[in-house]
Write a protein that holds these residues in place. Structure first.
Motif, PDB file in Angstrom:
ATOM      1  N   GLY A 261     -58.214  78.235  65.025  1.00  0.00           N
ATOM      2  CA  GLY A 261     -56.832  78.280  65.497  1.00  0.00           C
ATOM      3  C   GLY A 261     -56.035  77.048  65.113  1.00  0.00           C
ATOM      4  N   GLY A 262     -54.746  77.097  65.403  1.00  0.00           N
ATOM      5  CA  GLY A 262     -53.865  75.957  65.206  1.00  0.00           C
ATOM      6  C   GLY A 262     -53.373  75.757  63.787  1.00  0.00           C
ATOM      7  N   LYS A 263     -53.563  76.737  62.940  1.00  0.00           N
ATOM      8  CA  LYS A 263     -53.142  76.613  61.546  1.00  0.00           C
ATOM      9  C   LYS A 263     -51.644  76.851  61.400  1.00  0.00           C
ATOM     10  CE  LYS A 263     -57.635  78.043  59.963  1.00  0.00           C
ATOM     11  NZ  LYS A 263     -58.033  76.686  59.657  1.00  0.00           N
ATOM     12  N   LYS A 264     -51.062  76.169  60.415  1.00  0.00           N
ATOM     13  CA  LYS A 264     -49.649  76.334  60.119  1.00  0.00           C
ATOM     14  C   LYS A 264     -49.506  76.979  58.750  1.00  0.00           C
ATOM     15  CE  LYS A 264     -48.075  72.504  62.958  1.00  0.00           C
ATOM     16  NZ  LYS A 264     -47.287  71.262  62.986  1.00  0.00           N
ATOM     17  N   GLY A 265     -48.583  77.933  58.658  1.00  0.00           N
ATOM     18  CA  GLY A 265     -48.367  78.649  57.411  1.00  0.00           C
ATOM     19  C   GLY A 265     -46.965  78.433  56.869  1.00  0.00           C
ATOM     20  N   TYR A 266     -46.878  78.423  55.559  1.00  0.00           N
ATOM     21  CA  TYR A 266     -45.619  78.229  54.850  1.00  0.00           C
ATOM     22  C   TYR A 266     -45.570  79.234  53.707  1.00  0.00           C
ATOM     23  CZ  TYR A 266     -46.021  73.902  57.433  1.00  0.00           C
ATOM     24  OH  TYR A 266     -46.185  73.002  58.441  1.00  0.00           O
ATOM     25  N   ALA A 267     -44.373  79.639  53.339  1.00  0.00           N
ATOM     26  CA  ALA A 267     -44.218  80.621  52.271  1.00  0.00           C
ATOM     27  C   ALA A 267     -43.163  80.157  51.280  1.00  0.00           C
ATOM     28  CB  ALA A 267     -43.823  81.973  52.847  1.00  0.00           C
ATOM     29  N   ILE A 268     -43.490  80.308  50.003  1.00  0.00           N
ATOM     30  CA  ILE A 268     -42.531  80.089  48.924  1.00  0.00           C
ATOM     31  C   ILE A 268     -42.467  81.387  48.129  1.00  0.00           C
ATOM     32  CG2 ILE A 268     -41.941  78.793  46.846  1.00  0.00           C
ATOM     33  CD1 ILE A 268     -43.594  76.444  47.957  1.00  0.00           C
TER      34      ILE A 268
ATOM     35  N   MET B 251     -55.726  65.723  56.245  1.00  0.00           N
ATOM     36  CA  MET B 251     -55.348  67.092  56.512  1.00  0.00           C
ATOM     37  C   MET B 251     -55.804  67.952  55.331  1.00  0.00           C
ATOM     38  SD  MET B 251     -51.541  68.658  57.180  1.00  0.00           S
ATOM     39  CE  MET B 251     -51.052  67.039  57.628  1.00  0.00           C
ATOM     40  N   ASN B 252     -56.283  69.147  55.623  1.00  0.00           N
ATOM     41  CA  ASN B 252     -56.710  70.105  54.607  1.00  0.00           C
ATOM     42  C   ASN B 252     -55.579  71.086  54.336  1.00  0.00           C
ATOM     43  OD1 ASN B 252     -59.216  68.880  54.699  1.00  0.00           O
ATOM     44  ND2 ASN B 252     -60.088  70.411  56.062  1.00  0.00           N
ATOM     45  N   ILE B 253     -55.147  71.130  53.091  1.00  0.00           N
ATOM     46  CA  ILE B 253     -54.041  72.009  52.705  1.00  0.00           C
ATOM     47  C   ILE B 253     -54.524  72.974  51.629  1.00  0.00           C
ATOM     48  CG2 ILE B 253     -51.708  72.137  51.747  1.00  0.00           C
ATOM     49  CD1 ILE B 253     -51.235  69.291  52.845  1.00  0.00           C
TER      50      ILE B 253
ATOM     51  N   GLY C   6     -50.303  66.091  47.925  1.00  0.00           N
ATOM     52  CA  GLY C   6     -51.650  65.591  47.703  1.00  0.00           C
ATOM     53  C   GLY C   6     -51.983  64.242  48.282  1.00  0.00           C
ATOM     54  N   GLU C   7     -51.035  63.341  48.319  1.00  0.00           N
ATOM     55  CA  GLU C   7     -51.351  61.983  48.732  1.00  0.00           C
ATOM     56  C   GLU C   7     -51.844  61.929  50.184  1.00  0.00           C
ATOM     57  OE1 GLU C   7     -49.244  57.638  49.045  1.00  0.00           O
ATOM     58  OE2 GLU C   7     -48.527  59.033  47.510  1.00  0.00           O
ATOM     59  N   GLY C   8     -53.055  61.442  50.359  1.00  0.00           N
ATOM     60  CA  GLY C   8     -53.634  61.297  51.689  1.00  0.00           C
ATOM     61  C   GLY C   8     -54.169  62.582  52.294  1.00  0.00           C
ATOM     62  N   ASN C   9     -54.175  63.665  51.542  1.00  0.00           N
ATOM     63  CA  ASN C   9     -54.658  64.952  52.034  1.00  0.00           C
ATOM     64  C   ASN C   9     -55.706  65.518  51.079  1.00  0.00           C
ATOM     65  OD1 ASN C   9     -52.750  65.289  54.300  1.00  0.00           O
ATOM     66  ND2 ASN C   9     -51.243  65.292  52.656  1.00  0.00           N
ATOM     67  N   ILE C  10     -56.485  66.445  51.580  1.00  0.00           N
ATOM     68  CA  ILE C  10     -57.402  67.196  50.726  1.00  0.00           C
ATOM     69  C   ILE C  10     -56.713  68.521  50.430  1.00  0.00           C
ATOM     70  CG2 ILE C  10     -59.684  68.254  50.524  1.00  0.00           C
ATOM     71  CD1 ILE C  10     -60.612  66.204  52.687  1.00  0.00           C
TER      72      ILE C  10
ATOM     73  N   TRP D 118     -60.917  76.901  56.395  1.00  0.00           N
ATOM     74  CA  TRP D 118     -61.040  75.477  56.102  1.00  0.00           C
ATOM     75  C   TRP D 118     -59.712  74.740  56.279  1.00  0.00           C
ATOM     76  CZ3 TRP D 118     -58.301  73.247  52.055  1.00  0.00           C
ATOM     77  CH2 TRP D 118     -58.610  71.916  51.762  1.00  0.00           C
ATOM     78  N   ALA D 119     -58.626  75.394  55.938  1.00  0.00           N
ATOM     79  CA  ALA D 119     -57.316  74.732  55.862  1.00  0.00           C
ATOM     80  C   ALA D 119     -56.673  74.496  57.221  1.00  0.00           C
ATOM     81  CB  ALA D 119     -56.372  75.569  54.995  1.00  0.00           C
TER      82      ALA D 119
END
Length: 182
Positions: free
Chosen positions: A114-121, A1-3, A28-32, A73-74
């Motif tokens: 499409g299909g991207k998920k967003g998060y906010a801190i 998964m691209n984060i 990070g583990e297992g993701n880019i 990309w993400a």
């Protein structure tokens, strides 16, 4: 998964950058994972001309398309923002304004995948969570117009400097676990 983790602050080594670093470690583990700082991009002010409503492109030459390529990309995007007078920093707000070509309120408009998920801190110095909620609302509103699905949020009060993160690390880790599993 691209984060993609976005430091919405112009400060590359403050508390916001500390949260970005922790989040990178935790997801990070297992993701880019890529991290970016808004201050690494030259972004000109929106002129309000609305030409992009007809062309789906801004006439100005700067780094907005370069940063939007990172969003494209993400698969998941985590925006980390401090409070600047109860909202996102001006540099990030200028970026939001310049993303009008990608805004889904007019046709034609540019699009990211499409299909991207967003998060906010959101983080702030004082004790009032309402201010964090306002910052998160700005980020979620922006994500919505890019058709990024808002999936999670975290507000952190009492954070003025990196040293204040010590008491928040477990909360940040739990949120990052949620990001990975949602």
């Amino acid at each position: 998964m691209n984060i993609l983790i976005v430091n919405c602050s112009p400060v590359r080594n403050g508390a916001t950058a500390g949260i970005v670093s922790l989040a990178r470690e935790y997801v990070g583990e297992g993701n880019i994972v890529k991290t970016v700082c808004i201050d690494d991009y030259e972004i000109k002010l929106c002129k309000g001309c609305r030409k992009c409503h007809q062309t789906a492109k801004c006439f100005q030459e700067d780094d907005v398309e370069k940063l939007m390529a990172e969003y494209d990309w993400a698969d998941k995007i985590i925006a980390v923002s401090p409070s600047y007078w109860a909202d996102v920093p001006g540099q990030f707000k200028v970026f939001i304004d310049r993303c009008t070509p990608w805004c889904n309120t007019h046709e034609p408009h540019a699009k990211i995948a499409g299909g991207k998920k967003g998060y906010a801190i959101a983080l702030r110095t004082g004790p009032n969570m309402k201010e964090c909620e306002r910052i998160i609302s700005t980020i979620e509103h922006f994500h919505g117009h890019l058709e990024i699905i808002s999936c999670g949020k975290l507000g952190l009060c009492g954070v003025e400097c990196k040293e204040n993160l010590e008491g928040k690390m477990e909360e940040i880790k739990e949120f990052c676990d949620f990001v990975l599993n949602s």
